[in-house]
Design a protein around this motif. Structure first.
Motif, mmCIF file in Angstrom:
data_model
loop_
_atom_site.group_PDB
_atom_site.id
_atom_site.type_symbol
_atom_site.label_atom_id
_atom_site.label_comp_id
_atom_site.label_asym_id
_atom_site.label_seq_id
_atom_site.Cartn_x
_atom_site.Cartn_y
_atom_site.Cartn_z
ATOM 1 N N PHE A 1 45.362 40.776 33.743
ATOM 2 C CA PHE A 1 45.598 41.722 34.669
ATOM 3 C C PHE A 1 46.495 42.768 34.027
ATOM 4 O O PHE A 1 46.192 44.146 34.046
ATOM 5 C CB PHE A 1 45.905 41.123 35.855
ATOM 6 N N VAL A 47 41.206 47.983 42.857
ATOM 7 C CA VAL A 47 42.330 48.253 43.430
ATOM 8 C C VAL A 47 42.705 49.387 43.862
ATOM 9 O O VAL A 47 43.287 49.793 44.772
ATOM 10 C CB VAL A 47 43.422 47.596 42.221
ATOM 11 N N PHE A 58 37.644 45.809 38.138
ATOM 12 C CA PHE A 58 38.820 45.373 38.821
ATOM 13 C C PHE A 58 39.949 46.429 39.096
ATOM 14 O O PHE A 58 40.549 46.549 40.343
ATOM 15 C CB PHE A 58 39.659 44.300 38.089
ATOM 16 N N VAL A 76 41.587 41.688 46.198
ATOM 17 C CA VAL A 76 40.838 42.139 45.129
ATOM 18 C C VAL A 76 40.576 40.532 44.129
ATOM 19 O O VAL A 76 41.918 40.293 43.668
ATOM 20 C CB VAL A 76 41.009 43.150 44.166
ATOM 21 N N THR A 77 39.704 39.972 43.967
ATOM 22 C CA THR A 77 39.626 38.748 43.110
ATOM 23 C C THR A 77 38.476 39.046 42.062
ATOM 24 O O THR A 77 37.882 39.552 41.785
ATOM 25 C CB THR A 77 39.602 37.647 44.117
ATOM 26 N N ILE A 130 46.173 40.759 44.873
ATOM 27 C CA ILE A 130 45.286 40.376 43.672
ATOM 28 C C ILE A 130 45.185 38.893 43.466
ATOM 29 O O ILE A 130 46.193 38.180 43.491
ATOM 30 C CB ILE A 130 45.586 41.023 42.502
ATOM 31 N N PRO A 190 43.612 37.356 40.219
ATOM 32 C CA PRO A 190 42.800 37.800 39.020
ATOM 33 C C PRO A 190 42.611 36.478 38.029
ATOM 34 O O PRO A 190 42.817 36.562 37.095
ATOM 35 C CB PRO A 190 43.707 38.915 38.248
#
Length: 255
Positions: free
Chosen positions: A103, A210, A206, A181-182, A157, A159
């Motif tokens: 990330f 976000v 991703f 968000v994943t 998140i 990630p």
């Protein structure tokens, strides 16, 4: 005594997470060794249906009970949100480290390019693994009470690129009613949350998810409300633990 009802609680399939140990007779790093260890109890409690299927295939004569992680749902007021803030919470393990590195290297620069005022708080021991702190990132370390961190976060998140079991950080974020968000790995064992979160695989997607949520409080609120509803339906203690309670009560009754 052999008649005593016994159960082992599992949080994941450990043989999917750790390497084998050469020469170890009962090796949890192999599916066969893990099955033998679990087989010492009469019941194995699996945290997800995927894990339960894995255990059933290797322990067909045993009782495998689906026992999801429950959560007390307590949505936080949106008034506390800091509009540019992103949150990641994680302990110090390889899966968290790998996902956070991905990330920070691949997605965070794109977020700052499109939303320069964005800020990321990293909570938990995983922060120790960040040797060079990028712009906009704050390492908060271990926080005794994460309620305040979740309250101020606009987006949470998860990630993760690899993993097993259920991601408790995702359960926790859902229980607080956050926009999330994943990745597909982050959603393992939690399919009922798929319609309520942003699920992305590529770093660019991703990052776009976000920044989109940082700029759209109405959409954040919509996702948060949907997540709370799903969590109340699927993560209540009664719903998650009733089957386990019934199985253990039956096992404890005299023949």
């Amino acid at each position: 005594p052999a008649s005593t009802p016994t159960a082992v609680i599992t949080c994941d399939v450990i043989s999917q997470r750790i390497p084998p140990t050469p020469g170890l007779e009962l090796d949890p790093g192999t599916p066969e060794g893990e099955a033998k260890l679990l087989g010492m109890a009469r019941h194995a409690l699996a945290i997800s249906e995927e894990d339960a299927a894995f255990f059933r295939a290797r322990l067909p004569q045993h009782s495998i009970v689906l026992t999801p992680k429950a959560a007390a749902v307590r949505p936080l007021p949106s008034a506390a949100i800091i509009a540019n803030r992103v949150l990641f919470v994680g302990g110090h393990n390889e899966f968290n480290r790998e996902g956070l590195v991905w990330f920070l290297q691949e997605a965070w620069p794109l977020i700052l390019r499109d939303h320069p005022s964005a800020e990321l708080n990293i909570c938990g021991a995983i922060g120790d693994s960040v040797k060079v702190v990028p712009p906009g990132v704050t390492i908060r370390g271990r926080v005794p009470d994460l309620t305040g961190e979740y309250a101020t976060a606009a987006v949470v998140i998860v990630p993760l690129l690899r993993g097993s079991g259920v991601k408790i950080k995702l359960v926790e974020a859902a229980s607080f009613g956050k926009a999330i968000v994943t990745t597909p790995i982050g959603l393992q064992g939690l399919p009922f949350l798929r319609p309520t979160v942003r699920e992305m695989t590529a770093a660019e997607d991703f990052a776009h998810a976000v920044t989109g949520l940082l700029r759209d409080p109405a959409e954040r609120d919509r996702l948060a409300q949907a997540t709370v509803a799903a969590a109340k339906q699927h993560l209540s203690p009664e719903g998650c633990y009733q089957a386990t309670y019934e199985v253990l009560c039956r096992a404890a009754r005299p023949a």
